[in-house]
Write a protein that holds these residues in place. Structure first.
Motif, PDB file in Angstrom:
ATOM      1  N   LYS A 239      96.288  27.028  12.607  1.00 35.44           N
ATOM      2  CA  LYS A 239      96.947  27.401  11.347  1.00 35.44           C
ATOM      3  C   LYS A 239      97.078  28.919  11.207  1.00 35.44           C
ATOM      4  N   MET A 240      97.477  29.543  12.308  1.00 34.80           N
ATOM      5  CA  MET A 240      97.713  30.984  12.315  1.00 34.80           C
ATOM      6  C   MET A 240      99.220  31.246  12.302  1.00 34.80           C
ATOM      7  N   ASP A 241      99.614  32.462  12.021  1.00 32.70           N
ATOM      8  CA  ASP A 241     101.022  32.843  11.940  1.00 32.70           C
ATOM      9  C   ASP A 241     101.559  33.127  13.340  1.00 32.70           C
ATOM     10  N   ILE A 242     102.430  32.247  13.844  1.00 32.76           N
ATOM     11  CA  ILE A 242     102.941  32.446  15.206  1.00 32.76           C
ATOM     12  C   ILE A 242     103.937  33.596  15.289  1.00 32.76           C
ATOM     13  N   ALA A 243     104.457  34.011  14.149  1.00 37.21           N
ATOM     14  CA  ALA A 243     105.414  35.132  14.150  1.00 37.21           C
ATOM     15  C   ALA A 243     104.700  36.470  14.256  1.00 37.21           C
ATOM     16  N   GLU A 244     103.408  36.497  13.908  1.00 37.23           N
ATOM     17  CA  GLU A 244     102.638  37.741  13.927  1.00 37.23           C
ATOM     18  C   GLU A 244     101.922  37.887  15.267  1.00 37.23           C
ATOM     19  N   THR A 245     102.344  38.878  16.056  1.00 34.31           N
ATOM     20  CA  THR A 245     101.725  39.096  17.372  1.00 34.31           C
ATOM     21  C   THR A 245     101.171  40.509  17.523  1.00 34.31           C
ATOM     22  N   ARG A 246     101.381  41.348  16.499  1.00 38.53           N
ATOM     23  CA  ARG A 246     100.966  42.753  16.631  1.00 38.53           C
ATOM     24  C   ARG A 246      99.617  43.040  15.979  1.00 38.53           C
ATOM     25  N   ASN A 247      99.116  42.119  15.151  1.00 37.29           N
ATOM     26  CA  ASN A 247      97.848  42.322  14.471  1.00 37.29           C
ATOM     27  C   ASN A 247      96.871  41.190  14.809  1.00 37.29           C
ATOM     28  N   PRO A 248      95.579  41.481  14.834  1.00 40.67           N
ATOM     29  CA  PRO A 248      94.584  40.426  15.099  1.00 40.67           C
ATOM     30  C   PRO A 248      94.630  39.361  14.010  1.00 40.67           C
ATOM     31  N   GLN A 249      94.312  38.131  14.385  1.00 42.56           N
ATOM     32  CA  GLN A 249      94.237  37.029  13.430  1.00 42.56           C
ATOM     33  C   GLN A 249      93.023  36.165  13.747  1.00 42.56           C
ATOM     34  N   ASP A 250      92.584  35.418  12.746  1.00 43.83           N
ATOM     35  CA  ASP A 250      91.505  34.447  12.933  1.00 43.83           C
ATOM     36  C   ASP A 250      91.973  33.095  12.419  1.00 43.83           C
TER      37      ASP A 250
END
Length: 557
Positions: A239-250
């Protein structure tokens, strides 16, 4: 179960009304479809409603297969034609009994054929929906091989085209070969008892590594053009944002595999070659270890057992990430857990669930930090409190006040040894007299790998290894030669080595005088404290581990 019995039970449980039944009968008469299908078509019930009612009427479990993982070897027990014919899919096998998810567990012919095809002595049916079973059949039957075989139909050009848009990435992540690839990667990691899965993009490929017994090893190399598909699938599951690749996610993935509930904590981090993904595997159904199974020496075990039964004070467990601190704390809490005590924890994350203990998870976005959570816990009339980690002065101050007002507090710190924890608290800004008044013990620990019992052999370490070590020249050393049981590593499993510092009056006075960790350490050793190295050496002497392992995780010689 008959249609009438099914309808009666749905009515009795209040899932549908008589008016809805009458409307469904009219629709069924008009279209010629079964009444259950008519109710589903009209939106009165779902397939899950029907399946759960059926399961209850037959006293069978209902299984939600949405996030269920099945071992490919188990899938092979039932041919695809049989699975499709009877809408049945195998889930797991225990001994000679095969558990199978079915939409119609009353089908005796299906059960007999599944028993014959699988060569199982018993077939135990559980209930699921037709759609869930069909989806599993579509996902699991077919090729189970290398990454290249799984994505044979997904050409480089097709993937690159899909990767240009978010919609294309989402669609690609739902392709059956990609789902199979990720499922297999997770299942193999669980079978190998890995604690983490690393998905690491390089210039021309993507490396898959598992951390097993604390050591990373490469298990597979994925073609570079599959990187976006693989990352998108994992991120969608988490359930992470697949469009966001430039910032870390959890993110977080919850899965079921056989009778186990898996909790995967996912972290993404941007690198020059794309997103690096790490999946931490938490097996919530794993059996918690007892204190006696962790590797304590008899003397340390007796001392620690007395300490955890104290009415108040702070007990700290210290060591680097992955050194088994949480396991030790859970074992300690389980030992003293009882209906007479109110035990509350705040953790990040909750790794195991323990009956009778109220456990809460840090949620920084919602403002539930260790400090805020601990402050609220103290209004819940606790006897014993566990704080996952003391990270700042605020948390340390509240923990100390809790201990001074009659609570036993467990927590962790990230320091190299026991005595460094005292100076670390001072560095945080905690007053030395408060530390000496509240902290009753500090346990430093590391994990060393156990020699594989299947290929254990005597050997002589190299002079370079033994150089500078004051060891008995007659001492016998052992190692694992390497075999299939240990995947040629020579090790299987891990055990703890410990350094238990109990705070006596002399240590308290040294803390108040702000003496260095080194001076406090010398005094503790003179008072009988065994260091990490000393405890590790004992495990080398009894043939549990190797001298190289002990030197790998300890600094002192």
């Amino acid at each position: 179960m008959s249609k009438k019995a099914s309808l009666d039970l749905l009515l009795k449980k209040g899932i549908i009304t008589q008016e809805q039944v009458d409307r469904a009968k009219e629709e069924a008469s008009r279209t010629g479809i079964p009444i259950e299908k008519a109710m589903e078509k009209l939106g009165f019930i779902s397939q899950s409603d029907i399946a759960m009612v059926l399961a209850e009427s037959m006293d069978l479990p209902f299984i939600d297969l949405t996030d269920y993982l099945v071992d490919p070897e188990v899938i092979k027990l039932i041919p695809e034609s049989t699975a499709k014919k009877y809408q049945a899919v195998p889930l797991f096998k225990i001994g000679d009994s095969l558990t199978v998810a079915m939409s119609d567990p009353e089908d005796v012919v299906a059960l007999d054929e599944i028993r014959a095809k699988s060569k199982a002595s018993a077939v135990e049916p559980v209930v699921s929906t037709i759609d869930m079973i069909q989806k599993m059949i579509d996902q699991y039957y077919g090729a189970f091989g290398s990454a290249e075989e799984l994505v044979k139909g997904m050409t480089k050009e097709k993937i690159e085209e899909s990767s240009r848009t978010v919609a294309g990435l989402a669609e690609m992540a739902e392709e059956t070969p990609v789902i199979k690839l990720v499922n297999l990667m997770i299942m193999q990691a669980v079978k190998d008892k890995a604690s983490d899965i690393h998905i690491e993009p390089e210039d021309n490929a993507v490396n898959i590594r598992y951390r097993v017994d604390g050591i990373l090893r490469k298990v597979q190399e994925i073609p570079k053009h599959l990187q976006s598909a693989l990352a998108s699938r994992v991120k969608i599951m988490a359930k992470m944002d697949i469009a966001e690749t430039r910032n870390p996610q959890d993110g977080r993935i919850q899965l079921k595999m056989e009778s186990r509930n898996l909790d995967l904590r996912v972290s993404s981090f941007p690198t020059v070659y794309g997103e690096n993904l790490v999946l931490r595997i938490l097996d919530k159904s794993a059996v918690l270890l007892n204190l006696t199974e962790l590797g304590f020496s008899e003397a340390d075990l007796n001392t620690f057992d007395k300490l955890i039964r104290k009415p108040s004070g702070i007990i700290l467990v210290t060591g680097p990430t992955g050194s088994g601190k949480t396991t030790t704390l859970y074992a300690a809490l389980s030992k003293i857990n009882s209906v007479e005590k109110n035990i509350i924890t705040i953790e990040d994350p909750v790794e195991y669930e323990i009956p009778l203990i109220r456990q809460t998870q840090v949620n920084n976005r919602a403002g539930l930090t260790f400090a805020n959570g601990l402050r609220s816990i103290l209004r819940q009339d606790p006897d014993i409190v566990m704080v996952g980690e003391i990270r700042d002065k605020e948390t340390a101050d509240i923990a100390i006040q809790a201990s001074l007002t009659g609570h036993l507090v467990f927590s962790t710190l990230h320091t190299n040894d026991s005595t460094s924890s005292l100076t670390r608290l001072i560095d945080m800004g905690v007053e030395p007299f408060l530390i000496s008044s509240s902290v009753i013990a500090i346990l430093a620990q590391r994990l060393v790998r156990l020699i594989c019992p299947k290929c254990k052999e005597k050997y002589a370490p190299s002079p370079e290894v033994l150089s500078g070590l004051k060891l008995d020249s007659k001492m016998q050393f052992y190692r694992g030669k390497g075999c299939n049981n240990c995947r040629n590593s020579g090790f299987s499993g891990r055990i703890g080595i410990y350094e238990l510092l109990t705070i006596n009056e002399e240590i308290k006075n040294m803390v108040c005088a702000k003496q260095s960790a080194n001076e406090i350490r010398k005094k503790a050793i003179a008072s009988g404290m065994r260091t990490l190295y000393d405890d590790g050496l004992e495990k080398v002497k009894n043939g549990s581990t190797t001298i190289e392992e002990v030197l790998r995780v300890t600094e002192e010689v």
